[in-house]
Write an enzyme that holds these catalytic residues in place. Sequence first.
Site, mmCIF file in Angstrom:
data_model
loop_
_atom_site.group_PDB
_atom_site.id
_atom_site.type_symbol
_atom_site.label_atom_id
_atom_site.label_comp_id
_atom_site.label_asym_id
_atom_site.label_seq_id
_atom_site.Cartn_x
_atom_site.Cartn_y
_atom_site.Cartn_z
ATOM 1 N N GLY A 155 35.185 62.574 40.746
ATOM 2 C CA GLY A 155 36.299 62.231 39.876
ATOM 3 C C GLY A 155 35.847 61.689 38.541
ATOM 4 N N CYS A 156 35.818 60.359 38.439
ATOM 5 C CA CYS A 156 35.585 59.726 37.153
ATOM 6 C C CYS A 156 34.156 59.868 36.653
ATOM 7 C CB CYS A 156 35.998 58.265 37.225
ATOM 8 S SG CYS A 156 37.766 58.064 37.567
#
Length: 216
Positions: A155-156
């Site tokens: 994700g991030c």
Amino acid sequence: MTTQTSDRASDYASVGFAGTIGCGASPAVVVVDVCLAYLDDGPFSDAHGRFEEARSSADRIVDAARAAGRPVVFTRIELAPGGVDAGWFAVKVPGLVAFEQGSPYADFPKSPAPLPGEVVVTKQYASAFFGTTLASTLRALGVDTTIVLGFSTSGCVRATALDATQHGFRSLVAREACGDRDAGVNDANLFDLDAKYADVLSEAQIIEHLTAPGAP
């Protein structure tokens, strides 16, 4: 490296993927969302301790960066009540309620955690560059290379490492210092980042770059 992974890497390289970016003269560590939501009994913690292992590696890298005088930047997620400032991201991931203002899960662990004077970038979306001043801050510090680590890999971390490249920084990712819920998802995203957008290096290699001669 397993035979299957080696074969995959050879296949990608044969058609022109997996070049090497290398580390520039002025690296900085970007610690992405290492927070209590992923650790201990947090809502995103995993039963296998993958996030804790990544936190420990991140801690060692941050210590090495500080000792060498390299910049360390932390990111945190903070959403308005109801996630109104996270748009469809908050709809797609209802668990982001853990990062609404006032939630203890958005807090940093004991380590790594920002020291007085270190930059903390607050964000609402996956990339630490999206809608923030991170790129301008890094350029003002004279940074040419971002060493990205943290949670979660798919994700991030992935979004930040990709955007680092798109903002003109050399993008490195610290393998052991990235955590995800699933080992297969973690490894697949690191492989793809290394093939297309960043150099994925071991903790030891990252520390070697951080402590190379020429540190300020």
